[in-house]
Design a protein around this motif. Structure first.
Motif, short mmCIF file in Angstrom:
data_model
loop_
_atom_site.label_atom_id
_atom_site.label_comp_id
_atom_site.label_asym_id
_atom_site.label_seq_id
_atom_site.Cartn_x
_atom_site.Cartn_y
_atom_site.Cartn_z
N TRP A 63 4.60 9.91 22.07
CA TRP A 63 3.21 10.28 22.30
C TRP A 63 2.24 9.22 21.78
N THR A 64 2.67 8.39 20.82
CA THR A 64 1.77 7.37 20.29
C THR A 64 1.41 6.34 21.36
N TRP A 65 2.35 6.09 22.29
CA TRP A 65 2.07 5.12 23.36
C TRP A 65 1.15 5.72 24.41
N LEU A 66 1.32 7.01 24.69
CA LEU A 66 0.38 7.68 25.60
C LEU A 66 -1.01 7.68 24.98
N TYR A 67 -1.08 8.01 23.70
CA TYR A 67 -2.37 8.00 23.02
C TYR A 67 -2.97 6.60 23.03
N GLY A 68 -2.13 5.59 22.81
CA GLY A 68 -2.62 4.21 22.80
C GLY A 68 -3.23 3.80 24.12
N GLY A 69 -2.55 4.12 25.22
CA GLY A 69 -3.09 3.77 26.53
C GLY A 69 -4.42 4.43 26.79
N LEU A 70 -4.51 5.73 26.47
CA LEU A 70 -5.75 6.46 26.71
C LEU A 70 -6.85 6.03 25.74
N ALA A 71 -6.48 5.82 24.47
CA ALA A 71 -7.47 5.45 23.46
C ALA A 71 -8.08 4.09 23.76
N HIS A 72 -7.25 3.12 24.11
CA HIS A 72 -7.77 1.78 24.39
C HIS A 72 -8.57 1.76 25.69
N PHE A 73 -8.20 2.59 26.65
CA PHE A 73 -8.99 2.67 27.88
C PHE A 73 -10.37 3.25 27.58
N LEU A 74 -10.43 4.29 26.76
CA LEU A 74 -11.71 4.89 26.40
C LEU A 74 -12.54 3.91 25.56
N ALA A 75 -11.89 3.21 24.63
CA ALA A 75 -12.61 2.24 23.81
C ALA A 75 -13.16 1.11 24.68
N HIS A 76 -12.37 0.64 25.65
CA HIS A 76 -12.81 -0.39 26.57
C HIS A 76 -14.00 0.10 27.40
N THR A 77 -13.95 1.35 27.83
CA THR A 77 -15.04 1.94 28.61
C THR A 77 -16.32 2.03 27.79
N LEU A 78 -16.21 2.49 26.56
CA LEU A 78 -17.40 2.58 25.70
C LEU A 78 -17.96 1.20 25.39
N ASP A 79 -17.07 0.22 25.19
CA ASP A 79 -17.51 -1.14 24.91
C ASP A 79 -18.22 -1.74 26.12
N GLY A 80 -17.77 -1.40 27.32
CA GLY A 80 -18.39 -1.94 28.52
C GLY A 80 -19.67 -1.24 28.91
N SER A 81 -19.81 0.01 28.52
CA SER A 81 -20.96 0.79 28.97
C SER A 81 -22.07 0.92 27.92
N ASP A 82 -21.83 0.43 26.69
CA ASP A 82 -22.87 0.58 25.67
C ASP A 82 -24.12 -0.24 26.02
N GLY A 83 -23.91 -1.42 26.58
CA GLY A 83 -25.07 -2.22 26.99
C GLY A 83 -25.85 -1.55 28.11
N MET A 84 -25.13 -0.90 29.03
CA MET A 84 -25.80 -0.15 30.11
C MET A 84 -26.63 0.99 29.53
N GLN A 85 -26.08 1.65 28.50
CA GLN A 85 -26.81 2.74 27.86
C GLN A 85 -28.07 2.23 27.17
N ALA A 86 -27.98 1.04 26.56
CA ALA A 86 -29.15 0.46 25.90
C ALA A 86 -30.25 0.17 26.91
N ARG A 87 -29.87 -0.39 28.06
CA ARG A 87 -30.87 -0.68 29.10
C ARG A 87 -31.37 0.61 29.74
N ARG A 88 -30.49 1.59 29.86
CA ARG A 88 -30.86 2.88 30.44
C ARG A 88 -31.92 3.59 29.59
N THR A 89 -31.81 3.46 28.27
CA THR A 89 -32.73 4.14 27.36
C THR A 89 -33.85 3.24 26.87
N GLY A 90 -33.84 1.98 27.29
CA GLY A 90 -34.88 1.05 26.86
C GLY A 90 -34.81 0.70 25.39
N THR A 91 -33.58 0.64 24.83
CA THR A 91 -33.42 0.39 23.40
C THR A 91 -32.61 -0.87 23.12
#
Length: 397
Positions: A96-124
């Motif tokens: 299960w650690t490998w399943l968690y790793g795949g999902l966790a790193h995908f979510l972390a990658h998504t948050l890392d890629g979308s944080d800048g979009m959120q900053a521009r979306r909120t004007g911050t």
């Protein structure tokens, strides 16, 4: 909190460059344009509330990725759980650690890629957000790479994988640092084409281990007679050395001939264009030499402490480069953290103390010093810009 992390590492005059700073980046990757960005926009629309700050997304993604490394550190501290001669308390790493790793790193990658979009979306959007994003990325690049060595070494044995993993690890750090050295010279962050494919590939490898077990990577290719794990590392090394590094050099060369690029003219006028290369070269040579000549073979017997120490110093010198670029200041090539592994090497070579205790004292010292620097820096920049570190500003720009 204020007493412990209230130290100011830079003068107000040094910080004045932040007033004129404007973020500039170029990402021409087809994968980013046609796949990742649409997914990030969809993720923002359906899963991220408008009231969530971009900086909190950055920190959340970082700690999600960090949890996977913590789990692997618990189950397999020596990266030898599949070897019968392993002397630690390590148990076989649960699937299960490998399943968690795949999902966790995908979510972390998504948050890392979308944080800048959120900053521009909120004007911050602010320099603080970029500093937090790229500063935590300087640790994440090591976290992701170290979890991969667990994936490979758990199949073959860490002694067999390390000689091939070492150049891959070095090149990964050099590309990340080189990208910010490139931005230091040109004022533009050119995102490498290999970033998103590399992240997706690492996430896929975790899922492959979960669904197929360790047999696939342990299998030997019929055509080459080489284990699959080592072939994948060779492919990653060739891709990094043959594509990412030449692209960085080409971008710097092109910018140096751009008459309208005032930033690179200023850097070349200083004659300090190569100065940021000094600490990364010293760091790399130090740890590679230690890996090759250690009497106690510390890169194997204390593998996690060895790479944790390396990654902490790398993050420190990278963040200092990022700050200098954002503030339009010269980069100070000297970093006294580079002296600490030299002291540990002397202890190792002359057998002055227990090497296990020495390695963890080294890691603990580097961790405390680097965390103090980074937290104080974030607080200082936030105070200078008059913006909160994690909360959503009350008044949006």
């Amino acid at each position: 909190m204020s007493a412990l992390f209230g130290y100011k590492y830079y003068s107000r005059k040094f910080m004045d460059g932040l007033k004129k700073y404007k973020y500039s980046s170029v990402d021409t990757s087809p994968l980013a344009k046609y796949v990742m960005r649409p997914w990030w926009e969809t993720f923002l629309h359906y899963f991220i509330p408008i009231g969530m700050s971009a900086n909190s997304m950055t920190v959340l993604g970082f700690f999600i990725a960090l949890t996977h490394m913590a789990i692997l550190n618990f189950y397999d501290p020596e990266i030898c759980a599949c070897q019968h001669e392993c002397t630690s308390y390590a148990m076989r790493v649960p699937a299960w650690t490998w399943l968690y790793g795949g999902l966790a790193h995908f979510l972390a990658h998504t948050l890392d890629g979308s944080d800048g979009m959120q900053a521009r979306r909120t004007g911050t959007s602010s320099p603080l957000g970029e500093l937090m994003d790229h500063g935590l990325d300087s640790i994440s690049v090591s976290v992701v790479t170290l979890t991969l060595v667990s994936t490979f070494a758990i199949q073959e044995g860490v002694q067999d994988v390390l000689p091939m993993f070492m150049p891959f690890y070095v090149l990964s750090l050099l590309v990340f640092y080189g990208t910010h050295w490139e931005k230091y010279l040109t004022g533009v962050l050119y995102l490498p084409w290999t970033y998103d494919p590399g992240m997706l590939l690492s996430q896929s490898l975790f899922l492959v281990v979960y669904f197929t077990g360790d047999g696939l990577f342990r299998a030997v290719e019929v055509a080459t007679g080489v284990p699959v794990a080592l072939s994948l590392l060779r492919f990653a090394i060739l891709g990094t050395a043959g594509f990412s590094i030449p692209c960085i050099l080409l971008n710097v060369y092109s910018a140096s001939h751009d008459k309208n690029n005032a930033i690179i003219k200023k850097q070349l006028k200083w004659g300090k264009a190569l100065q940021p290369g000094f600490p990364i070269i010293v760091l790399t040579v130090t740890f590679v030499a230690w890996f090759m000549y250690s009497p106690h073979d510390v890169a194997v017997t204390h593998i996690r402490a060895f790479f944790y120490a390396w990654s902490l110093i790398f993050s420190n010198i990278t963040i200092r480069l990022i700050v200098c670029q954002m503030c339009s200041q010269r980069y100070d090539a000297f970093n006294w953290l580079l002296a600490l592994p030299l002291v540990a090497m002397v202890v190792d070579f002359y057998n002055l103390a227990d090497i296990g205790v020495t390695m963890w004292i080294l890691c603990g010292s580097l961790f405390a010093l680097h965390i103090h620097y980074f937290v104080c820096l974030i607080r200082q920049v936030a105070s200078y810009l008059d913006v909160p570190c994690l909360a959503m500003p009350q008044k949006r720009k």
